[in-house]
Scaffold this motif. Structure first.
Motif, short mmCIF file in Angstrom:
data_model
loop_
_atom_site.label_atom_id
_atom_site.label_comp_id
_atom_site.label_asym_id
_atom_site.label_seq_id
_atom_site.Cartn_x
_atom_site.Cartn_y
_atom_site.Cartn_z
N GLY A 1 0.79 -1.22 0.00
CA GLY A 1 0.00 0.00 0.00
C GLY A 1 0.82 1.26 0.00
N THR A 2 2.09 1.15 0.38
CA THR A 2 2.96 2.33 0.46
C THR A 2 3.97 2.39 -0.68
N GLY A 3 3.89 1.42 -1.60
CA GLY A 3 4.90 1.33 -2.65
C GLY A 3 6.03 0.39 -2.28
N ASN A 4 6.07 -0.02 -1.02
CA ASN A 4 7.03 -1.02 -0.58
C ASN A 4 6.39 -2.40 -0.67
N VAL A 5 7.18 -3.43 -0.39
CA VAL A 5 6.67 -4.78 -0.51
C VAL A 5 6.96 -5.59 0.73
N ARG A 6 6.22 -6.68 0.88
CA ARG A 6 6.46 -7.64 1.95
C ARG A 6 6.53 -9.03 1.33
N GLY A 7 7.26 -9.93 1.97
CA GLY A 7 7.38 -11.28 1.47
C GLY A 7 6.10 -12.07 1.66
N THR A 8 5.85 -13.01 0.77
CA THR A 8 4.65 -13.84 0.85
C THR A 8 4.95 -15.24 1.36
#
Length: 458
Positions: free
Chosen positions: A300-307
């Motif tokens: 949502g912020t343009g950053n990512v998280r691992g799945t």
């Protein structure tokens, strides 16, 4: 002649765009009009132009055209070039202080930034900067490059990653019209690469490509660009980024166009993968056998998280193109993390927080290896403005006569090249290319560069 009436003597270390733009800005400054300036540029290579000559892909003539503008600066009578002179070995800071009122370091960044993933040390894991130096004919790197891998991974989503992918995917004959040296042509002709996979851990809106370079990927008649439609994804911050930046929007649109193209079944392919974060370089018997990535998603912020979802890719070589890094400059403070010399607006700052008199930086050694050529001009203007303001308090050199530095280099038996020597080398390279209908063939060997520049072998 008093210090106030003689021309201001300035030494610049580095003859890439940063150093040459600094010379240009100085010649256009108030100091130049009031008392005149005398500028000497020191370059460790026998030829000038820095990363424009040794860091730009050979099939980028538009960028190499910048040399034309730099040429005009070095043609000025106020400027002299001393090539094949290495700071830290041939000449040091104390020596420079004795000949110049001020010294500007424009040493750039030519090393690879580290990437901490397991397996990075395996045979077949390379830094992009090293590969670029090879295909650009840098005299101080090996003449051969291992190109046995049929499937290659490139980590990073900047223009250097695109350059590496494009050079690997194109046929050698496509590059023969450029200035590539014979050894590079022969190496690429024997290359087994057929698939190049470029990986980015975030999405299309976060890619650092420039539109023109991204479009150029598809200009080759032998290379197909492939993007998985599932990689076309944007969160709120990505959408805002596209609306607020024409370049971001153009890049995203080009990537989308690649994703919906019909297959062309061309012999070589470049795959652009997004939302794949490198987790491990896989190996066997000390050699690269694959790449493991973790699928990511926008937060949502343009950053990512691992799945938590991992994929193993069948590749036999991995190139990291995660950024350049400047090397420590002898006798200057250095920020190892940022890869820069601590400074305020170009004034070098010592460990005690005070300005080291008469010492300045500009370009990537000043702000880090980011931005385009236009940013480098802005850097130079800022640094020169500070230098000019500091003129009343600059330390006075003990040997300001322009001939003194020439006598020093001669006395140290340092075979230095000159601007006239560059004209001779330039003519020599053009003469090598003429029989083959090419604009030039770049000379690789340092000794041959020196001979062609008119510097006798000792």
């Amino acid at each position: 002649m008093t210090d106030q009436t003689r021309p201001l003597r300035v030494g610049i270390v580095g003859s890439g765009p940063a150093g040459i733009y600094a010379a240009d800005a100085l010649m256009k400054s108030e100091a130049a009009s009031e008392r005149g300036v005398s500028i000497d540029i020191f370059e460790r290579m026998p030829a000038p132009f820095g990363l424009i000559r040794y860091g730009v892909a050979p099939d980028h003539p538009r960028i190499k055209g910048i040399i034309t503008a730099l040429h005009k600066v070095l043609d000025k009578p106020e400027v002299r070039l001393f090539g094949n002179v290495s700071y830290g070995t041939d000449i040091d800071l104390t020596t420079l202080h004795s000949y110049y009122d001020a010294v500007i370091f424009a040493t750039g960044a030519n090393a690879d930034r580290a990437l901490s993933v397991p397996g990075i040390e395996l045979d077949g894991s390379y830094g992009a900067a090293d590969f670029v130096s090879w295909y650009d004919g840098h005299p101080d790197v090996p003449r051969e490059w291992p190109l046995e891998a049929e499937k290659v991974a490139v980590l990073g989503v900047g223009n250097v990653a695109l350059d590496v992918a494009r050079v690997l995917a194109k046929t050698a004959d496509e590059l023969l019209e450029t200035e590539i040296p014979h050894n590079v042509y022969e190496g690429l002709k024997a290359s087994k690469a057929r698939e190049v996979h470029v990986f980015g851990r975030r999405g299309p809106a976060q890619a650092k490509f420039t539109p023109l370079e991204l479009k150029e990927l598809a200009h080759s008649p032998n290379v197909e660009v492939v993007v998985d439609p599932l990689d076309i994804d944007y969160d709120e911050a990505s959408t805002i980024a596209r609306r607020s930046s024409k370049i971001v929007d153009q890049v995203a649109n080009i990537i989308q166009d690649y994703a919906i193209r019909d297959p062309k079944d061309l012999p070589n392919k470049i795959f652009l993968h997004f939302f794949e974060s490198p987790a491990e370089i896989l190996g066997e018997d000390g050699k690269v056998t694959g790449l493991r990535t973790e699928r990511t998603e926008l937060d949502g912020t343009g950053n990512v998280r691992g799945t938590g979802k991992f994929t193993d890719w069948d590749v036999q070589a991995v190139y990291r193109a995660v950024g350049y890094l400047s090397e420590n400059v002898a006798k200057l403070p250095f920020d190892e993390q940022a890869g820069t010399v601590p400074n305020e607006a170009g004034r070098v700052i010592g460990d005690d927080g005070t300005h080291l008199g008469g010492i300045y930086v500009t370009g990537w050694i000043k702000r880090g290896p980011i931005g385009l050529i236009g940013h480098t001009k802005g850097d130079a203007n800022e640094t020169i403005a500070c230098l000019v303001d500091d003129i009343p308090t600059l330390p006075k050199p003990s040997h300001p006569d322009p001939q003194a530095i020439v006598d020093y280099l001669d006395g140290q038996n340092i075979p230095f090249t000159t601007w006239d020597g560059w004209y001779r080398l330039d003519a020599h390279e053009r003469s090598l290319g003429e029989p083959e209908g090419r604009a030039r063939i770049k000379v690789v060997e340092r000794e041959e560069m020196l001979r062609a520049s008119g510097v006798a072998d000792d």
